[in-house]
Design a protein around this motif. Structure first.
Motif, short mmCIF file in Angstrom:
data_model
loop_
_atom_site.label_atom_id
_atom_site.label_comp_id
_atom_site.label_asym_id
_atom_site.label_seq_id
_atom_site.Cartn_x
_atom_site.Cartn_y
_atom_site.Cartn_z
N ASN A 1 0.85 -1.20 0.00
CA ASN A 1 0.00 0.00 0.00
C ASN A 1 0.88 1.24 0.00
OD1 ASN A 1 -1.68 2.26 1.36
ND2 ASN A 1 -3.20 0.73 0.80
N ASN B 1 -0.60 4.43 -0.78
CA ASN B 1 -1.58 5.49 -0.97
C ASN B 1 -1.15 6.81 -0.34
OD1 ASN B 1 -3.97 5.64 -2.46
ND2 ASN B 1 -5.19 5.86 -0.60
N TYR C 1 -0.11 10.06 -2.27
CA TYR C 1 -1.06 10.98 -2.90
C TYR C 1 -1.45 12.14 -2.00
CZ TYR C 1 -1.92 8.09 -7.03
OH TYR C 1 -1.79 7.42 -8.21
N ASN D 1 3.19 4.47 4.47
CA ASN D 1 2.91 3.45 3.47
C ASN D 1 3.45 2.13 4.01
OD1 ASN D 1 1.97 5.25 1.20
ND2 ASN D 1 4.01 6.10 1.50
N ASP E 1 2.20 -1.11 -5.73
CA ASP E 1 0.80 -0.69 -5.67
C ASP E 1 0.46 -0.22 -7.08
OD1 ASP E 1 -1.66 0.54 -5.27
OD2 ASP E 1 -1.10 1.37 -3.32
N ASN F 1 -1.59 1.47 -8.49
CA ASN F 1 -2.09 2.83 -8.67
C ASN F 1 -1.05 3.90 -8.37
OD1 ASN F 1 -4.31 4.55 -9.31
ND2 ASN F 1 -4.54 5.01 -7.13
N VAL F 2 0.14 3.51 -7.91
CA VAL F 2 1.15 4.47 -7.48
C VAL F 2 2.51 4.03 -8.00
CG1 VAL F 2 2.19 5.68 -5.52
CG2 VAL F 2 -0.16 4.82 -5.35
N HIS G 1 -10.04 4.39 8.28
CA HIS G 1 -10.33 5.03 6.99
C HIS G 1 -11.63 5.81 7.08
CE1 HIS G 1 -11.19 5.45 2.66
NE2 HIS G 1 -9.89 5.28 2.49
N ASN H 1 -7.05 -2.74 0.73
CA ASN H 1 -5.78 -2.62 0.01
C ASN H 1 -5.96 -2.81 -1.49
OD1 ASN H 1 -2.96 -2.26 -0.22
ND2 ASN H 1 -2.59 -4.46 -0.01
N GLY I 1 -6.57 -0.18 -4.67
CA GLY I 1 -5.47 0.23 -5.53
C GLY I 1 -5.19 -0.70 -6.68
N TRP J 1 -6.31 7.24 5.23
CA TRP J 1 -5.90 6.62 3.97
C TRP J 1 -4.46 6.91 3.60
CZ3 TRP J 1 -4.46 9.95 0.06
CH2 TRP J 1 -4.87 11.29 0.17
N GLY J 2 -3.94 8.09 3.94
CA GLY J 2 -2.56 8.43 3.61
C GLY J 2 -2.04 9.51 4.53
#
Length: 660
Positions: free
Chosen positions: A232, A234, A237, A246, A274, A276-277, A344, A355, A358, A421-422
């Motif tokens: 993870n 996230n 961002y 993370n 991840d 998405n990242v 979250h 998780n 993503g 979340w981050g």
């Protein structure tokens, strides 16, 4: 299953259902604005007549729900009243041609008018009141070699208590997260979870259990089989990304090291990241320097962008969504799910199931299409979906053949933990953390049990009275795990009797519903003892196995000949020391041994022994000098024993203090 609303891969466009949800949210906001003055006044009146006569009533759930709305109304009314006064003054100054004062009062009118509007841009929400079932009420069927078991490894030495998480002192640095300690924690957890005595045996047990239960027979890992590791990232961002938590580089390194150097998986057969990242340098540089042939996800600079599957392969149980997944997931034989321990603002908790948001996000510009199934879809504290027994996408994720269906290990990174979340970490209050970082790992083969245990930790740590995370929730902070129905997906995953009528969880869309139980769920007896049903002697529910600090004993067991029956690395003596110290260790079988000293940043500074040794007790001394002969400065150092015998490998690390 034919979803009502498919959305096309690689196009960043929300599906129709999300557009409808946004329209519903807009309508709700309009209704809130229209009725806010009436509701606010009634809330204020109710709060005052109840609390003024008896102030202790302020802690009642109904008063905690009323207070945020009443306070918002006070701010709103004060702002409007002040703006009206300034406007009246402005008209007076205009009639008297006092233009400077007229301009200033107009500005004051505008400011006081905007304050209540901006204040309500993110409306205050009631403190959530969860409706959990009572303690130790197990449901579902436990999964794993030891059914329903979750192993919790806690070692405060894994993290630096003094870490400020500021410039040049961030959580992810090797001087703040001790690589040798994390290595040992993972080793201890793997062996305890599988009931084995070496890491190699532990991995073989994991692969054999999985293959036996997936129709492949009692076989271990086969060379060439692909493994994906979903971490993870996230936090990259959010603003101040270097402070946000993370999955730690150190636990990612430990897992790669275990797979490659213990389980025998080729680097090129492993993908990690991840989707998405783009993997940040804090991870990539550490991992790639030691494992250059592993596939790291991301764009450019040595990373590989994960491609989407050729068609939709992920379908929601309510028939609304069809998604693609990374093709590497489809091609993999196994998966390791490695999230962060965190709550979250939409889902209550964010663990193994969350998780995988993503995993679809890169192909749709985010995972917005799935938010409607979470307790708090809008993410601002308004729990509009807090009923039990409604569709929950986490059940589909947990049971999908390419997600939960391929997972051989669920491993929650609780070394630091996060608050959303981050976001950055906070120190934990509950026992045994005692105002320190959580410094924990959680391991399991049961996807429901590990979510349940993670939930209990988050629920009892972050309540409405938490000094920084308590109070009414908003999009940034709050006791999110107390959202009503935050554990609904666990109920449904554990027992099909809890699933909503009219919803068939068939995440592959092939007409084959999920099994009636994906794992075991319950809540522990209390936050002090942390006992589940199997801890209390029952043959059902969850078992939480705790490993506190090192699992190795200072006085090893000896056989009838006086030889050690296990491998043990003892604490050096004296400690602290200046300039010499002695390290004692025991070998149960003849082994190739390396005993080395490391700086806390993970850099090896000298080797005390590297060679073959017979079984028995051995002593090595360190004179406090580096490999080049220069004196090492005062500070904390790690010493690590690594050995390989004819049938297995072992390693252990300890901390020592040189005090010149």
């Amino acid at each position: 299953m034919n979803p009502k609303h498919r959305h096309l891969p690689l196009i960043k466009k929300a599906p129709l259902i999300w557009q409808v949800q946004q329209m519903e949210c807009d309508m709700k906001n309009i209704i809130k604005i229209l009725f806010f003055p009436v509701l606010g006044l009634l809330s204020l009146f109710w709060f005052l007549i109840r609390v003024i006569p008896k102030p202790s009533r302020a802690s009642y759930p109904c008063m905690r729900a009323t207070a945020p709305l009443a306070s918002s109304f006070v701010v709103w009314a004060t702002g409007l009243f002040a703006s009206a006064l300034f406007l009246k003054k402005a008209r007076t100054f205009l009639h008297k041609s006092r233009y400077l004062l007229f301009s200033l009062t107009c500005l004051a009118t505008l400011v006081t008018f905007l304050i209540p509007i901006l204040h309500d841009a993110q409306p205050a929400a009631a403190i959530p009141v969860a409706t959990l079932e009572g303690p130790n009420q197990p449901m579902g069927t436990g999964q794993g070699i030891h059914p329903g078991q979750v192993v919790w490894v806690h070692n405060p030495e894994a993290t630096d208590e003094t870490c400020s998480n500021r410039t040049d002192d961030h959580w992810y640095q090797d001087n703040n997260t001790q690589q040798p300690v994390v290595d040992q924690m993972l080793s201890d957890g793997l062996q305890r979870m599988t009931g084995t005595t070496t890491d190699a045996m532990a991995w073989d047990a994991l692969f054999r259990y999985y293959n036996t239960n997936h129709g492949k027979g009692n076989v271990g890992y086969t060379a060439g089989e692909k493994i994906v590791i979903k971490i993870n990232l996230n936090g990259m961002y959010n603003s101040r990304s270097d402070r946000n938590i993370n999955t730690s580089p150190q636990i990612a390194y430990s897992v790669l090291n275990q797979l490659i150097n213990v389980a025998g998986v080729a680097q090129a057969d492993i993908s990690i990241g991840d989707p998405n990242v783009t993997m940040p340098n804090m991870h990539y540089d550490k991992l790639h320097s030691q494992f250059p042939n592993v596939i790291y996800w991301g764009q450019n600079n040595g990373r590989t962008q994960p491609k989407a599957s050729k068609s939709e392969v992920m379908f929601s149980g309510d028939g609304e969504i069809a998604d693609v997944l990374p093709q590497s997931y489809v091609d993999a034989a196994y998966m390791i799910n490695l999230p962060v321990l965190k709550k979250h603002h939409r889902s209550g908790v964010s663990l193994c199931s969350k998780n995988h948001f993503g995993s679809t996000a890169p192909y749709y510009g985010g995972a917005w299409q799935w938010h409607y199934s979470l307790p708090c879809p809008e993410g601002a504290g308004d729990v509009s979906n807090g009923e039990y027994g409604v569709y929950r996408c986490f059940v589909d994720i947990m049971g999908h053949k390419d997600l939960g269906g391929k997972t051989i290990l669920y491993l929650i990174d609780g070394l630091w933990g996060s608050t959303n979340w981050g976001h950055p970490p906070v120190k934990w209050r509950m026992t045994p953390f005692n105002n320190d970082w959580p410094s924990s790992l959680f391991l399991s083969q049961d996807p429901v049990a590990i979510e349940s245990v993670g939930f209990d930790f988050l629920f009892y740590e972050f309540d409405e009275n938490h000094p920084s995370e308590g109070g009414a929730p908003n999009g940034d902070k709050g006791p999110y795990s107390h959202f009503p129905a935050s554990d609904d997906f666990m109920h449904q995953a554990a027992d099909a009797a809890n699933r909503p009528a009219g919803v068939t969880y068939d995440p592959e869309g092939d007409g084959t519903p999920l099994p009636s139980s994906l794992g075991a769920h319950e809540h522990w007896n209390n936050a002090g003892e942390k006992k589940y049903s199997r801890n209390l002697g029952l043959d059902t529910g969850i078992e939480l196995v705790t490993i506190e600090g090192s699992t190795r004993v200072a006085n090893p067991q000896l056989d009838h000949t006086g030889m050690p029956t296990e491998f043990v690395l003892n604490q050096n003596y004296p400690n602290p020391f200046n300039p010499n110290t002695t390290i004692q260790y025991q070998l149960s079988t003849p082994s190739q041994v390396t005993l080395a000293v490391f700086h806390v940043n993970g850099q090896q500074i000298c080797t005390l022994y590297d060679g073959y040794q017979e079984a028995g007790t051995h002593l090595q001394s360190w004179d406090g000098r580096l490999a080049n002969g220069n004196p090492a400065p005062s500070g904390v150092y790690m010493y690590r024993l690594y050995g390989r015998s004819s049938d297995h490998t072992f390693q252990q690390a300890r901390k020592m203090v040189l005090n010149r």
